[in-house]
Motif scaffolding. Structure first.
Motif, PDB file in Angstrom:
ATOM      1  N   ARG A  37      -8.575   7.884   5.591  1.00  0.00           N
ATOM      2  CA  ARG A  37      -8.976   7.757   4.177  1.00  0.00           C
ATOM      3  C   ARG A  37      -9.225   9.123   3.551  1.00  0.00           C
ATOM      4  O   ARG A  37      -8.837   9.376   2.403  1.00  0.00           O
ATOM      5  CB  ARG A  37     -10.220   6.878   4.060  1.00  0.00           C
ATOM      6  CG  ARG A  37      -9.935   5.402   4.206  1.00  0.00           C
ATOM      7  CD  ARG A  37     -11.160   4.555   3.914  1.00  0.00           C
ATOM      8  NE  ARG A  37     -12.214   4.699   4.913  1.00  0.00           N
ATOM      9  CZ  ARG A  37     -12.236   4.088   6.084  1.00  0.00           C
ATOM     10  NH1 ARG A  37     -11.249   3.287   6.424  1.00  0.00           N
ATOM     11  NH2 ARG A  37     -13.234   4.272   6.926  1.00  0.00           N
ATOM     12  N   THR A  38      -9.855  10.025   4.323  1.00  0.00           N
ATOM     13  CA  THR A  38     -10.116  11.375   3.818  1.00  0.00           C
ATOM     14  C   THR A  38      -8.799  12.112   3.563  1.00  0.00           C
ATOM     15  O   THR A  38      -8.632  12.742   2.504  1.00  0.00           O
ATOM     16  CB  THR A  38     -10.973  12.164   4.830  1.00  0.00           C
ATOM     17  OG1 THR A  38     -12.205  11.473   5.032  1.00  0.00           O
ATOM     18  CG2 THR A  38     -11.248  13.566   4.347  1.00  0.00           C
ATOM     19  N   GLU A  86     -11.635   6.612   8.993  1.00  0.00           N
ATOM     20  CA  GLU A  86     -12.302   7.519   8.057  1.00  0.00           C
ATOM     21  C   GLU A  86     -11.470   8.784   7.845  1.00  0.00           C
ATOM     22  O   GLU A  86     -11.313   9.250   6.717  1.00  0.00           O
ATOM     23  CB  GLU A  86     -13.695   7.885   8.590  1.00  0.00           C
ATOM     24  CG  GLU A  86     -14.475   8.805   7.676  1.00  0.00           C
ATOM     25  CD  GLU A  86     -14.741   8.202   6.309  1.00  0.00           C
ATOM     26  OE1 GLU A  86     -14.769   8.982   5.332  1.00  0.00           O
ATOM     27  OE2 GLU A  86     -14.903   6.976   6.205  1.00  0.00           O
ATOM     28  N   ARG A 127      -5.855  10.802   2.990  1.00  0.00           N
ATOM     29  CA  ARG A 127      -5.173  10.176   1.854  1.00  0.00           C
ATOM     30  C   ARG A 127      -5.789  10.644   0.543  1.00  0.00           C
ATOM     31  O   ARG A 127      -5.065  10.946  -0.416  1.00  0.00           O
ATOM     32  CB  ARG A 127      -5.281   8.660   1.957  1.00  0.00           C
ATOM     33  CG  ARG A 127      -4.560   7.960   0.809  1.00  0.00           C
ATOM     34  CD  ARG A 127      -4.843   6.492   0.754  1.00  0.00           C
ATOM     35  NE  ARG A 127      -4.167   5.798   1.824  1.00  0.00           N
ATOM     36  CZ  ARG A 127      -4.401   4.537   2.144  1.00  0.00           C
ATOM     37  NH1 ARG A 127      -5.324   3.856   1.506  1.00  0.00           N
ATOM     38  NH2 ARG A 127      -3.727   3.947   3.108  1.00  0.00           N
ATOM     39  N   SER A 128      -7.102  10.716   0.494  1.00  0.00           N
ATOM     40  CA  SER A 128      -7.786  11.172  -0.714  1.00  0.00           C
ATOM     41  C   SER A 128      -7.420  12.618  -1.034  1.00  0.00           C
ATOM     42  O   SER A 128      -7.137  12.959  -2.195  1.00  0.00           O
ATOM     43  CB  SER A 128      -9.296  11.026  -0.533  1.00  0.00           C
ATOM     44  OG  SER A 128      -9.980  11.538  -1.643  1.00  0.00           O
TER      45      SER A 128
END
Length: 108
Positions: A76-77, A73, A79-80
């Motif tokens: 992903r955060t 998680e 990367r975003s």
């Protein structure tokens, strides 16, 4: 046991010898029973330890799964956020290019 065998191999077995054999055999039976109880107790303790180890490994597996999900998680955060910053930077570069073109057109 050797004494018992020696008495049994003698040509003549006396009643006193038979009583002694009986006493010794009962002693051996008692020793065997005590040994069996100890073995049973050790087996129970080993089973308990094995159960505890199994529980610890299961808990560790759950914790590793949770950590893996949490790291995923966070990744992903991150990367975003990086994609958003890259897009913002690209937009600012395009906007800067447009301003430079306007400035150059005004001078020319």
């Amino acid at each position: 046991m050797r004494d018992v065998e020696a008495v049994l191999q003698a040509e003549e077995v006396r009643p006193a010898d038979m009583r002694e054999i009986g006493v010794r055999l009962r002693g051996i039976e008692a020793d065997l029973a005590a040994t069996w109880m100890c073995v049973t107790q050790v087996r129970a303790e080993v089973a308990a330890v094995r159960g505890e180890v199994d529980q610890e490994f299961a808990a560790l597996g759950v914790e590793l799964t949770g950590a893996r999900l949490q790291v995923g998680e966070h990744f992903r955060t991150a990367r975003s956020e990086m994609r958003e910053k890259y897009d913002l930077l690209r937009c600012e570069m395009i906007e800067l290019g447009i301003r430079l073109d306007r400035l150059l057109d005004q001078d020319g």
